[in-house]
Design a protein around this motif. Structure first.
Motif, PDB file in Angstrom:
ATOM      1  N   PHE A   1       0.862  -1.166  -0.193  1.00 56.42           N
ATOM      2  CA  PHE A   1       0.035  -0.153  -0.084  1.00 56.42           C
ATOM      3  C   PHE A   1       0.887   1.000  -0.266  1.00 56.42           C
ATOM      4  CE2 PHE A   1      -2.157  -3.300   2.833  1.00 56.42           C
ATOM      5  CZ  PHE A   1      -2.965  -3.254   2.048  1.00 56.42           C
ATOM      6  N   GLY A   2       2.397   1.093  -1.083  1.00 59.98           N
ATOM      7  CA  GLY A   2       3.012   2.511  -0.566  1.00 59.98           C
ATOM      8  C   GLY A   2       3.276   2.810  -1.980  1.00 59.98           C
ATOM      9  N   HIS A   3       3.888   2.048  -3.246  1.00 57.04           N
ATOM     10  CA  HIS A   3       3.229   2.835  -3.857  1.00 57.04           C
ATOM     11  C   HIS A   3       2.802   3.084  -5.484  1.00 57.04           C
ATOM     12  CE1 HIS A   3       2.678  -1.136  -5.897  1.00 57.04           C
ATOM     13  NE2 HIS A   3       2.496  -0.549  -7.002  1.00 57.04           N
ATOM     14  N   MET A   4       2.055   2.703  -4.868  1.00 59.00           N
ATOM     15  CA  MET A   4       0.643   2.622  -5.580  1.00 59.00           C
ATOM     16  C   MET A   4      -0.120   5.379  -5.501  1.00 59.00           C
ATOM     17  SD  MET A   4      -2.367   1.375  -2.737  1.00 59.00           S
ATOM     18  CE  MET A   4      -3.757   2.251  -3.649  1.00 59.00           C
ATOM     19  N   PHE A   5       0.839   5.002  -4.374  1.00 62.93           N
ATOM     20  CA  PHE A   5       0.164   6.258  -3.952  1.00 62.93           C
ATOM     21  C   PHE A   5       1.316   7.545  -4.935  1.00 62.93           C
ATOM     22  CE2 PHE A   5      -1.458   4.514   0.013  1.00 62.93           C
ATOM     23  CZ  PHE A   5      -3.259   5.162   0.130  1.00 62.93           C
ATOM     24  N   ALA A   6       2.544   6.848  -5.158  1.00 61.40           N
ATOM     25  CA  ALA A   6       3.292   7.644  -6.235  1.00 61.40           C
ATOM     26  C   ALA A   6       1.944   8.344  -7.150  1.00 61.40           C
ATOM     27  CB  ALA A   6       4.059   6.955  -7.173  1.00 61.40           C
ATOM     28  N   PRO A   7       2.380   9.993  -7.823  1.00 61.33           N
ATOM     29  CA  PRO A   7       1.899  10.574  -8.986  1.00 61.33           C
ATOM     30  C   PRO A   7       1.904   9.190 -10.084  1.00 61.33           C
ATOM     31  CG  PRO A   7       3.933  11.896  -8.244  1.00 61.33           C
ATOM     32  CD  PRO A   7       3.583  10.857  -7.451  1.00 61.33           C
ATOM     33  N   ARG A   8       3.060   9.032 -10.468  1.00 62.47           N
ATOM     34  CA  ARG A   8       3.317   9.100 -11.559  1.00 62.47           C
ATOM     35  C   ARG A   8       3.217   7.013 -11.982  1.00 62.47           C
ATOM     36  NH1 ARG A   8       7.187  14.207 -12.644  1.00 62.47           N
ATOM     37  NH2 ARG A   8       7.715  13.155 -11.188  1.00 62.47           N
ATOM     38  N   PRO A   9       2.427   6.192 -11.792  1.00 62.57           N
ATOM     39  CA  PRO A   9       2.700   4.707 -12.201  1.00 62.57           C
ATOM     40  C   PRO A   9       3.701   4.527 -12.885  1.00 62.57           C
ATOM     41  CG  PRO A   9      -0.155   5.606 -12.401  1.00 62.57           C
ATOM     42  CD  PRO A   9       0.979   7.500 -12.330  1.00 62.57           C
ATOM     43  N   ASP A  10       3.640   4.884 -13.897  1.00 64.97           N
ATOM     44  CA  ASP A  10       4.925   4.210 -15.113  1.00 64.97           C
ATOM     45  C   ASP A  10       6.703   4.739 -14.956  1.00 64.97           C
ATOM     46  OD1 ASP A  10       3.926   7.361 -15.519  1.00 64.97           O
ATOM     47  OD2 ASP A  10       5.115   7.645 -17.521  1.00 64.97           O
ATOM     48  N   VAL A  11       6.202   6.154 -13.835  1.00 69.17           N
ATOM     49  CA  VAL A  11       7.653   6.950 -13.620  1.00 69.17           C
ATOM     50  C   VAL A  11       7.799   5.910 -12.593  1.00 69.17           C
ATOM     51  CG1 VAL A  11       9.430   8.391 -12.053  1.00 69.17           C
ATOM     52  CG2 VAL A  11       7.623   8.988 -14.220  1.00 69.17           C
ATOM     53  N   ALA A  12       7.326   5.333 -11.548  1.00 66.10           N
ATOM     54  CA  ALA A  12       7.230   4.683  -9.814  1.00 66.10           C
ATOM     55  C   ALA A  12       7.509   3.477 -10.505  1.00 66.10           C
ATOM     56  CB  ALA A  12       5.950   4.943  -8.787  1.00 66.10           C
ATOM     57  N   LEU A  13       6.530   2.377 -11.498  1.00 69.67           N
ATOM     58  CA  LEU A  13       7.012   1.396 -11.510  1.00 69.67           C
ATOM     59  C   LEU A  13       8.317   1.447 -12.711  1.00 69.67           C
ATOM     60  CD1 LEU A  13       6.188  -1.400 -11.736  1.00 69.67           C
ATOM     61  CD2 LEU A  13       4.798  -0.733 -13.739  1.00 69.67           C
ATOM     62  N   ALA A  14       8.851   2.147 -12.464  1.00 67.23           N
ATOM     63  CA  ALA A  14       9.774   1.907 -13.838  1.00 67.23           C
ATOM     64  C   ALA A  14      11.742   2.169 -13.068  1.00 67.23           C
ATOM     65  CB  ALA A  14       9.821   3.528 -14.913  1.00 67.23           C
ATOM     66  N   GLU A  15      11.008   2.746 -11.768  1.00 66.26           N
ATOM     67  CA  GLU A  15      12.096   3.303 -11.326  1.00 66.26           C
ATOM     68  C   GLU A  15      12.229   1.568 -10.095  1.00 66.26           C
ATOM     69  OE1 GLU A  15      14.108   5.803  -9.450  1.00 66.26           O
ATOM     70  OE2 GLU A  15      14.227   4.850 -11.765  1.00 66.26           O
ATOM     71  N   MET A  16      11.707   0.995  -9.783  1.00 66.46           N
ATOM     72  CA  MET A  16      11.362   0.230  -8.859  1.00 66.46           C
ATOM     73  C   MET A  16      11.758  -1.494 -10.181  1.00 66.46           C
ATOM     74  SD  MET A  16       7.001   0.645  -7.497  1.00 66.46           S
ATOM     75  CE  MET A  16       7.380  -1.006  -6.572  1.00 66.46           C
ATOM     76  N   LEU A  17      11.462  -1.261 -11.328  1.00 62.02           N
ATOM     77  CA  LEU A  17      12.282  -2.291 -12.029  1.00 62.02           C
ATOM     78  C   LEU A  17      13.538  -2.209 -11.974  1.00 62.02           C
ATOM     79  CD1 LEU A  17       9.005  -3.007 -14.149  1.00 62.02           C
ATOM     80  CD2 LEU A  17      10.423  -4.711 -12.721  1.00 62.02           C
ATOM     81  N   ARG A  18      13.945  -1.046 -12.825  1.00 63.81           N
ATOM     82  CA  ARG A  18      15.382  -0.601 -12.813  1.00 63.81           C
ATOM     83  C   ARG A  18      16.643  -1.247 -11.613  1.00 63.81           C
ATOM     84  NH1 ARG A  18      18.551   2.878 -10.892  1.00 63.81           N
ATOM     85  NH2 ARG A  18      17.296   3.920  -9.710  1.00 63.81           N
ATOM     86  N   VAL A  19      15.864  -0.780 -10.448  1.00 60.75           N
ATOM     87  CA  VAL A  19      16.878  -1.418  -9.577  1.00 60.75           C
ATOM     88  C   VAL A  19      16.356  -3.190  -9.212  1.00 60.75           C
ATOM     89  CG1 VAL A  19      16.576   0.931  -8.810  1.00 60.75           C
ATOM     90  CG2 VAL A  19      15.161  -0.901  -6.907  1.00 60.75           C
ATOM     91  N   LEU A  20      15.800  -3.837  -9.837  1.00 60.38           N
ATOM     92  CA  LEU A  20      15.650  -5.035  -9.616  1.00 60.38           C
ATOM     93  C   LEU A  20      16.442  -6.113 -10.854  1.00 60.38           C
ATOM     94  CD1 LEU A  20      13.926  -7.094  -7.467  1.00 60.38           C
ATOM     95  CD2 LEU A  20      12.246  -7.596  -9.946  1.00 60.38           C
ATOM     96  N   LYS A  21      17.229  -7.099  -9.769  1.00 62.57           N
ATOM     97  CA  LYS A  21      17.614  -7.380 -11.010  1.00 62.57           C
ATOM     98  C   LYS A  21      16.995  -7.984 -11.882  1.00 62.57           C
ATOM     99  CE  LYS A  21      21.130  -8.826  -7.006  1.00 62.57           C
ATOM    100  NZ  LYS A  21      21.717 -10.200  -6.194  1.00 62.57           N
ATOM    101  N   PRO A  22      17.392  -8.511 -12.575  1.00 58.59           N
ATOM    102  CA  PRO A  22      16.725  -9.720 -13.954  1.00 58.59           C
ATOM    103  C   PRO A  22      16.861 -11.109 -13.148  1.00 58.59           C
ATOM    104  CG  PRO A  22      18.858  -8.687 -15.306  1.00 58.59           C
ATOM    105  CD  PRO A  22      18.790  -8.233 -13.875  1.00 58.59           C
ATOM    106  N   GLY A  23      15.470 -11.805 -13.258  1.00 57.18           N
ATOM    107  CA  GLY A  23      15.437 -12.492 -12.558  1.00 57.18           C
ATOM    108  C   GLY A  23      14.524 -12.826 -10.891  1.00 57.18           C
ATOM    109  N   GLY A  24      14.893 -10.973 -10.731  1.00 56.01           N
ATOM    110  CA  GLY A  24      14.550 -10.571  -9.635  1.00 56.01           C
ATOM    111  C   GLY A  24      12.920 -10.333  -9.134  1.00 56.01           C
ATOM    112  N   ARG A  25      12.608 -10.870  -8.105  1.00 53.83           N
ATOM    113  CA  ARG A  25      10.828 -10.994  -7.943  1.00 53.83           C
ATOM    114  C   ARG A  25      10.003  -8.774  -7.407  1.00 53.83           C
ATOM    115  NH1 ARG A  25      12.156 -15.757  -6.512  1.00 53.83           N
ATOM    116  NH2 ARG A  25      12.008 -14.867  -4.062  1.00 53.83           N
ATOM    117  N   ILE A  26       9.637  -8.688  -7.764  1.00 51.54           N
ATOM    118  CA  ILE A  26       8.160  -7.472  -7.608  1.00 51.54           C
ATOM    119  C   ILE A  26       7.015  -8.138  -6.859  1.00 51.54           C
ATOM    120  CG2 ILE A  26       7.546  -7.218  -9.753  1.00 51.54           C
ATOM    121  CD1 ILE A  26       7.854  -4.187  -9.144  1.00 51.54           C
ATOM    122  N   ALA A  27       6.816  -7.658  -6.057  1.00 49.94           N
ATOM    123  CA  ALA A  27       5.292  -7.771  -5.177  1.00 49.94           C
ATOM    124  C   ALA A  27       4.866  -6.528  -4.429  1.00 49.94           C
ATOM    125  CB  ALA A  27       5.547  -8.790  -4.958  1.00 49.94           C
ATOM    126  N   PHE A  28       3.614  -6.653  -4.321  1.00 47.73           N
ATOM    127  CA  PHE A  28       3.310  -6.038  -4.043  1.00 47.73           C
ATOM    128  C   PHE A  28       1.674  -5.615  -3.757  1.00 47.73           C
ATOM    129  CE2 PHE A  28       3.296  -4.972  -8.333  1.00 47.73           C
ATOM    130  CZ  PHE A  28       2.492  -4.556  -8.868  1.00 47.73           C
TER     131      PHE A  28
END
Length: 277
Positions: free
Chosen positions: A125-152
């Motif tokens: 219930f955190g990143h969902m409040f970022a004003p620009r979803p495309d920017v927030a998600l791009a950043e979350m995926l950028r810092v994640l390793k290939p093969g890593g997991r994102i969950a929310f």
């Protein structure tokens, strides 16, 4: 023409910055609600399959309930939040729990980490409040390793908390252009579209949080003192439009009533998990 475009861009940036400052101030009273989200934290950490040795980022870590849970599982955890008061609470919670966290004040739209720094990126219930979803998600995926997991965990728009945000929006000034409604992150179709081809093995699940309350009004009063959007609308209407505040409260009580039974309020949420390609 170029000068006008730059001026419009600066105005947009200023509006977004002001919006974020409002969020920072609004959520600083959240700490009393941490007991509601603590059981969800355990479910999210399990859902994300967090193991010892994982480098993990908790985005919008708040008072640290997810970060501490993951650290107890042996993960090396960094937590980031926009609101310093919540980070102070997270530090105290981690001290009591005797776990080590790297806690930083920061913005999901500009994460202060290297590419591929983490094995797991979580947000409850955190990143969902970022004003620009495309920017927030791009950043979350950028810092994640290939093969890593994102969950929310997020709030579906058609259920209680998502509908609460819609009702609050009726009584507050509209957000700046470009700001997306946070409950869109609880819509499976929207989430699939946003994740796109950058991930694979997308999995969804649903669960519910049961919040003790002696009455619908008791529940509302609890949120009015701690939940950012509710707190802001009550402060705004209480100062300028008492009749409007009375209408808001009456509408909200009607909204909550179907979810209230046996001294519990049901708050349904959505889990999402995916693997970075």
């Amino acid at each position: 023409m170029a000068q006008q475009a730059r001026r419009a861009g600066n105005m947009s940036d200023d509006a977004i910055a002001k919006f974020k400052e409002g969020q920072r101030q609004g959520w600083k009273h959240f700490a009393p609600l941490e007991m509601m989200t603590t059981p969800v934290a355990a479910r999210l950490v399990k859902f994300a399959d967090v193991h010892a040795g994982h480098a993990l980022l908790d985005v919008g870590c708040g008072t640290g309930v997810v970060a501490i849970t993951a650290a107890r599982n042996g993960a090396r955890v960094c937590g980031l939040d926009l609101t310093p008061e919540l980070l102070d609470r997270a530090r105290e919670n981690s001290r009591i729990a005797n776990v080590k966290l790297d806690l930083r004040e920061g913005d999901v739209e500009a994460l202060p980490f290297d590419d591929g720094a983490f094995d797991v990126v979580l947000s409850q219930f955190g990143h969902m409040f970022a004003p620009r979803p495309d920017v927030a998600l791009a950043e979350m995926l950028r810092v994640l390793k290939p093969g890593g997991r994102i969950a929310f965990a997020t709030w579906p728009p058609e259920l209680l908390i998502g509908s609460t945000f819609t009702l609050v929006g009726k009584y507050m000034p509209p957000p700046p252009p470009g700001v997306s409604p946070s409950p869109q992150w609880g819509d499976v179709g929207v989430v699939r579209e946003r994740l796109g081809t950058r991930v694979k093995d997308v999995i969804f699940d649903r669960a519910c949080m049961l919040v003790p309350a002696l009455s619908v009004q008791n529940y509302r009063d609890y949120l009015e003192r701690a939940a950012g959007p509710m707190l802001r609308v009550v402060e705004s209407l209480g100062a300028s439009d008492p009749a409007g505040l009375a209408r808001f409260r009456a509408e909200y009580d009607v909204l909550v009533s179907p979810y209230f039974e046996d001294n519990l309020v049901r708050q349904d949420y959505l889990f999402t998990r995916a693997t970075k390609v």
